[in-house]
Each structure stands twice: as structure tokens, then as C-alpha cells.
Design a protein around this motif. Structure first.
Motif, mmCIF file in Angstrom:
data_model
loop_
_atom_site.group_PDB
_atom_site.id
_atom_site.type_symbol
_atom_site.label_atom_id
_atom_site.label_comp_id
_atom_site.label_asym_id
_atom_site.label_seq_id
_atom_site.Cartn_x
_atom_site.Cartn_y
_atom_site.Cartn_z
ATOM 1 N N ASN A 100 2.218 49.714 -0.307
ATOM 2 C CA ASN A 100 1.296 48.936 0.331
ATOM 3 C C ASN A 100 -0.056 48.713 -0.327
ATOM 4 O O ASN A 100 -0.841 47.926 0.059
ATOM 5 N N ASN A 143 2.045 44.373 1.987
ATOM 6 C CA ASN A 143 0.898 43.305 2.844
ATOM 7 C C ASN A 143 0.999 43.606 4.140
ATOM 8 O O ASN A 143 0.671 42.902 4.960
ATOM 9 N N VAL A 199 2.582 41.849 10.722
ATOM 10 C CA VAL A 199 3.104 42.371 9.451
ATOM 11 C C VAL A 199 4.553 41.756 9.355
ATOM 12 O O VAL A 199 5.032 41.363 8.221
ATOM 13 N N GLN A 213 7.622 36.346 2.366
ATOM 14 C CA GLN A 213 7.764 37.268 1.279
ATOM 15 C C GLN A 213 9.417 37.063 0.784
ATOM 16 O O GLN A 213 9.951 38.032 -0.006
ATOM 17 N N GLY A 232 -1.718 45.331 5.099
ATOM 18 C CA GLY A 232 -3.112 45.877 5.407
ATOM 19 C C GLY A 232 -3.511 47.284 5.110
ATOM 20 O O GLY A 232 -2.267 47.959 5.427
ATOM 21 N N LEU A 262 4.808 44.303 -2.509
ATOM 22 C CA LEU A 262 3.762 44.601 -1.677
ATOM 23 C C LEU A 262 4.130 44.398 -0.361
ATOM 24 O O LEU A 262 4.555 43.264 0.114
ATOM 25 N N SER A 305 -7.490 41.140 -0.946
ATOM 26 C CA SER A 305 -7.234 40.000 -0.184
ATOM 27 C C SER A 305 -7.511 40.252 1.327
ATOM 28 O O SER A 305 -7.408 39.433 2.294
ATOM 29 N N TYR A 306 -7.927 41.309 1.778
ATOM 30 C CA TYR A 306 -8.254 41.898 3.018
ATOM 31 C C TYR A 306 -9.697 41.810 3.249
ATOM 32 O O TYR A 306 -10.706 42.047 2.362
ATOM 33 N N ASN A 359 5.085 38.140 9.049
ATOM 34 C CA ASN A 359 4.562 37.599 7.681
ATOM 35 C C ASN A 359 5.695 37.910 6.782
ATOM 36 O O ASN A 359 5.840 37.056 5.855
ATOM 37 N N ILE A 360 6.178 39.181 6.519
ATOM 38 C CA ILE A 360 7.181 39.296 5.559
ATOM 39 C C ILE A 360 8.313 38.419 5.740
ATOM 40 O O ILE A 360 8.853 37.906 4.452
ATOM 41 N N LEU A 404 -2.187 47.438 -3.505
ATOM 42 C CA LEU A 404 -2.301 46.837 -4.610
ATOM 43 C C LEU A 404 -2.891 47.453 -5.769
ATOM 44 O O LEU A 404 -4.043 48.079 -5.324
#
Ligand code: F6R
Length: 586
Positions: free
Chosen positions: A365, A382, A261, A269, A384, A380, A236-237, A264-265, A367
Motif C-alpha cells: 500500500n 492504492n 477502494v 488496476q 490510501g 500498489l 497522490s493523496y 477502484n481496483i 509507494l
């Protein structure tokens, strides 16, 4: 720890790609490197060096197949000879290896007895000679590799390169390995971040699986040797996420990424947060496990769950959990925190917990990492890719998850989300005022000791802050529970000793202030971090009250302090000495 990169394809610059792949794996930590490349004129080009790749380049050559390795020494010193790749006596088998061949001494003795000559002190070299030996009786590469696998003990990730046949065999047990695919080109690496400049189409090889790869294509075999379809996933990155961009160091870039970051959580999330909260409520007991920075996130979690969710959650560092888990039941829940998802001390202990049938949740972090795949449920971060060795954004992301889960258990998730947004604004404010922290770093850079104090969740923050400063600036920094100081450590305070004091406006406020007076009376230079100014502080860093989420901006101060101390002392904060990003040995 060690990094692996391999390429087979139709491009003529395999050497360049391998070198650049190794450079992007540098952050894992290494002390030597090497490559084995088959040139288009069929010559094999080998180069092995101690030290850093730096600006190394390879001589111009046309090649479309080869492998490379960065080594973090375990068995055998840091020498050119011990650097990988390792080669069989007949030069037909070339190996790069990440991990440990635990029974190598026994294998090596037998191989020497029957005439093999070893050129290194490594455990890895036995792999090349042993395959050569098997191939004397059995021409089928697949059978020879399978035989080898049944003979070696320990965690590993291996590429075996047969230059004559232009074939790779790849297998793993424990250590990570990722395949990347792009129209007749294949990439193999220890980490997807080395592959992303070429393709997002990747497959994380599972333990026990084996891959054979040559110009005719790729085949995957399961642990029983049966052919299996490859389910590639799309990362995804993108490539920018693994470059420094406008920042002088990854550490600074990653510190700056934290507001995004974390926000976003808190925005996207929440379903994951709710699911984990449900699992904690249903469990007989929950244990947080992690190493280093992740362990300090776990410790903070115990305070957050106690205070917000009114739950006792246990905590252990990964390397000790094996000795504490006798009481686990099939209704127990283990939540393992690991940025990389590959930390062996964490993996080994949660493996034992799984053997006791405990449920496992991963907070990682990466995947497709080993922890991610091992868990019954994976969250995750997420955040990055985190490339600087010192963990920053993964830490605050972990705290954000734990904080929100605690609020969800208490049915106050909305309040939790609001506090996280406040914490984000505070980080942004600190980043604007970072020159104050840089100035402070210059002021204290020549001191012998730095102490960091806090109570409650700020005690956990103090431990993480001290680790951050130690690992990148090599200065002695210790975190203490502010109340514990007078039981011994206060003896170390002398005129001018810097003391960073986390004093948020919570139930710890007055008592922590007393600690400030105690150290000040003994000559300390007190750096107060709080929402309320006080005369006892020699210098004051304002962090507005975000309730228990205040731990997040507080730790960001220490991240910046560590970063600027490293710069002030002339060190590279991204690559601290002796440390590796992904610690895959015990
Ligand atoms: C400190 C640091 C290490 C890691 C530890 C666990 O800045 O990076 O202490 O936190 O080695 O690593 P992960 O989280 O990958 O399991």
C-alpha cells in the motif's frame, strides 16, 4: 514501531510541528517519546517521556529546527532515560534512531573504556557517542558519519542533529525515511503521512544513501558517497486521507472506505492485474509471502488460485519463508504482500529469495516503501493511508487483487470484475445494517471464547476474522477449518459459546452446515453468515452470493464485530495494546 520526525525551515513553530508529526506517527505503536529542539536563543530544549503523547504540548518557544521520536522499546526498558533523542557527552551530537545497532555492546564497551558516560540502556545511544569520538580526530561531519555507518551493523534509520551547525545528517538501511520539501523548509519522517499536512513533494531515501541538510540546502549522496540529484515525487493523496474526518476512529473510517477502494481496483488496476497474471503464468512456481493479516490474504490466495485459475500457488508466512526457500530458482516468482512494505519478517525472507535470483513482485500500500523498491514489479493497493493498527481495507484490497489475477489467468476477468462489484454492494448493505453486528457484539462480549468456522477460502476468512477480533477486543477468538473441529476443538464448545459460521453457497455449503449442527448440538450460539437462512442458526447475517468474492463482505462482518467488541469492552480499537502498525523488528 519507532517514528522519527525532523524539521528545518523558516517557521518559528518547529516544536509544534514536531509534536504534531509525532502524533501522526502514533499509529505505528510506541511506548515513549521525546524531542530535541534548538530555540532561537540557541538553547537546546530536550523533553523525554514514557507513555503516550496524548494532549501533550511544549512550552511556548521560537524555534525553526529540531527532531523528535516515538520509541517502541527493544533494547532497554520503557523509561524516560531510554526515550530518544540521545546525546553525546559534549552535547554536540543528538540522535534519533529507528532500528537496531546489532553490535552496540562491543561499541559501547570501547566507548566506556575511553571515558564516555552513557545515560541509557539503549543500543541507539552509542551512535551519538561514537560520532563525538570520530569528530575528535576528524572535523568533517560527512566523514564522521560515513565512518560510523561502516562500523554499525543492523537495519536502521537515523537523524543525526548537530545543533551548533544547525545541520542534520540522515541515513538509512532497511527502515524507512522520507524527506519532504517546500520552499526552504524541509521535513524528515518515518512515514509520508506525517509530512503530507505540509507538502506532497517527497523523496523516499534509499538504503545506503545519505542526506545532509542545513539552512543552505540539501545534498544527497549515493552509497558510494557520490553526489546525486534528488528526484522528488508528488504524493497522490492529501491531508484529509490521514485524518479521521467524521469518524470516531480510523478503524471505522477504513472499514467504510472499502467499497471505494475495492471498486477502484476493479475499475482502474486491470493492467496491473494482467501483467501480474502474465508473470505468474511464465514462472516456474509462485510463492505468496506475508505476515499476520497479509499472510491470511496469501492463504486465501492459494484457494482462489486453485479454484479459479487451476494453479497451485505456494504460501508461507514471512517469518518462516527463509527456511522454506532452498528450492527457489531464478525462474521462481515470489509475491510479497505487505500493507506497509516495511515488515521486517517479510523483507528479510524475500531478500533471501532475491539472493537466489527469484523474481519478486510486491503487493503493497505504500509507494516508495522498502518492499516497493526492492521488487522487480510492484503493485500498489492504492487503498490510501491505513492508520488503524488493525488492517482492514488493505486486506480486502489484497484479496481483490488476488481474486482478479486468478480470474485473469482463467481468462474470466470480466466475470471477476462483476463479482467484485457484487461484493462491494454487499459491503455497502452490511454497513447499513451494522447496528445488527453491534447488537451481537454486545451480546457476546462477556464470553470466554469465540470460534469462527469455514471451509475452503472461508477457512482463510475465519483465520483473518479471528485475528481481527483478538487484536482489538482482546477476546479469545479462533478460526478453524469447519471440518477440523470434530478432531479435537469441539471439546471447547459449551453452552452459549459464540460460533460464527461462514457458509457461502459454494462447494463447502452442505459440509459447513453439518459443522453448524455439530456445534449447535453441544450448546453453541451459532451466528450464520450465508445467503441462505437455516434453522440451525441462532442468528443470521445475510450476505448474498458473490461467488468466491463473498470472502470480502464476510471478513467485513468480522472487522465490524472486532470494532464493536472493542467499543463494548471500553478499548480504543485504533491503538490496541502491545501492537505496532509497522513491525520493523524481527
Ligand atoms: C493485523 C495486522 C498485522 C499486519 C502484519 C503485516 O491487523 O495489521 O497482522 O497485517 O503485521 O503487516 P504488513 O501488511 O504491513 O506487512
Amino acid at each position: 514501531m519507532c517514528g522519527i520526525f525532523g524539521y528545518i525551515g523558516n517557521k518559528k513553530n518547529a516544536g509544534e510541528m514536531i509534536l504534531s508529526g509525532l502524533k501522526s506517527l502514533e499509529y505505528r505503536g510506541y511506548d515513549s517519546w521525546g524531542v530535541a529542539i534548538k530555540k532561537d536563543d540557541s538553547q537546546i530544549y530536550i523533553e523525554k517521556h514514557t507513555g503516550k503523547i496524548g494532549d501533550a504540548s511544549l512550552p511556548a518557544m521560537d524555534s525553526s529546527i529540531g527532531i523528535g521520536h516515538t520509541r517502541w522499546a527493544t533494547h532497554g526498558g520503557v523509561t524516560d532515560a531510554n526515550a530518544h533523542p540521545h546525546i553525546s557527552c559534549d552535547k554536540k551530537v543528538i540522535v534519533v534512531h529507528n532500528g537496531i545497532v546489532e553490535n552496540y555492546e562491543e561499541l559501547k564497551k570501547q566507548l566506556i573504556k575511553i571515558g564516555h558516560t552513557f545515560t541509557s540502556e539503549t543500543d541507539s545511544e552509542v551512535l551519538a557517542h561514537q560520532i563525538e569520538e570520530f569528530l575528535k580526530e576528524e572535523k568533517d561531519l560527512h566523514v564522521a558519519i560515513s565512518k560510523l555507518r561502516s562500523q554499525i551493523a543492523g537495519m536502521n534509520a537515523v537523524i543525526v542533529f548537530f545543533p551548533d551547525k544547525e545541520t542534520f545528517y540522515i541515513f538509512k538501511n532497511g527502515s524507512p525515511i522520507v524527506l519532504g520539501e517546500k520552499q526552504n523548509e524541509y521535513f524528515v519522517a518515518s512515514d509520508a503521512s506525517a509530512i503530507i499536512p505540509y507538502t506532497k513533494h517527497v523523496y523516499f531515501v534509499e538504503d545506503g544513501e545519505m542526506v545532509s541538510l542545513n539552512r543552505n540546502g540539501i545534498s544527497l549522496f549515493d552509497s558510494e558517497g557520490k553526489n546525486k540529484d534528488i528526484d522528488y515525487i508528488t504524493l497522490s493523496y492529501n491531508a484529509e486521507a490521514v485524518s479521521r474526518g467524521k469518524y470516531p476512529h480510523f478503524m471505522l473510517k477504513e472499514i467504510y472506505e472499502q467499497p471505494t477502494v475495492i471498486q477502484n481496483i476493479a475499475s482502474s488496476q486491470l493492467e496491473t492485474v494482467k501483467e501480474t497474471a502474465k508473470r505468474i503464468i511464465n514462472a516456474y512456481g509462485t510463492y505468496l509471502v506475508g505476515c499476520g493479516t497479509a499472510s491470511y490474504a496469501c492463504l486465501a490466495g492459494t484457494y482462489l488460485f486453485s479454484k479459479i485459475a487451476k494453479r497451485h500457488i505456494n504460501f508461507s508466512i514471512g517469518s518462516e519463508f527463509s527456511y522454506l526457500l532452498n528450492f527457489l530458482k531464478d525462474t521462481s516468482l515470489v509475491i510479497a504482500l505487505s500493507q506497509s512494505g516495511e515488515t521486517i519478517d517479510t523483507l528479510a525472507s524475500v531478500q533471501k529469495a532475491k539472493a537466489k535470483k527469484a523474481q519478486l513482485i510486491a503487493l503493497t500500500n505504500v509507494l516508495g516503501s522498502t518492499l516497493y523498491r526492492m521488487a522487480d514489479y510492484s503493485m500498489l493497493l492504492n487503498a490510501g493511508p491505513e492508520k488503524a493498527v488493525a488492517s482492514t481495507k488493505a486486506y480486502t484490497a489484497k484479496i481483490t487483487f488476488l481474486y482478479l489475477i486468478a480470474h485473469e489467468i482463467n481468462r474470466t476477468l470480466h466475470e471477476g470484475v462483476q463479482n467484485i462489484s457484487r461484493a462491494v454492494r454487499e459491503i455497502e448493505g452490511l454497513l447499513e445494517r451494522k447496528s445488527h453486528i453491534q447488537h451481537l457484539a454486545n451480546r457476546i462480549k462477556n464470553k470466554n471464547n469465540i470460534f469462527i468456522l469455514g471451509r475452503g477460502v472461508s477457512y482463510a476468512a475465519a483465520l483473518e476474522s479471528a485475528l481481527k477480533i483478538k487484536e482489538v477486543s482482546y477476546m479469545h477468538a479462533e478460526g478453524f477449518a469447519a471440518g477440523e473441529l470434530k478432531h479435537g476443538v469441539i471439546a471447547l464448545i459449551e453452552e452459549g459459546t459464540p460460533v460464527i459460521l461462514f457458509n457461502p453457497e459454494d462447494e463447502t455449503y452442505e459440509d459447513t452446515l453439518s459443522a453448524a449442527h455439530e456445534v449447535k448440538a453441544r450448546g453453541a450460539y451459532v451466528i450464520g453468515v450465508s445467503s441462505r437462512k437455516n434453522d440451525v442458526y441462532d442468528t443470521f447475517i445475510e450476505v448474498k452470493n458473490c461467488q468466491d468474492a463473498t470472502i470480502i463482505p464476510n471478513v467485513v462482518i468480522a472487522q465490524l464485530m472486532g470494532y464493536y467488541l472493542a467499543l463494548a469492552k471500553g478499548y480504543d480499537p485504533d491503538k490496541p495494546r502491545n501492537l505496532a502498525k509497522s513491525v520493523t523488528v524481527k
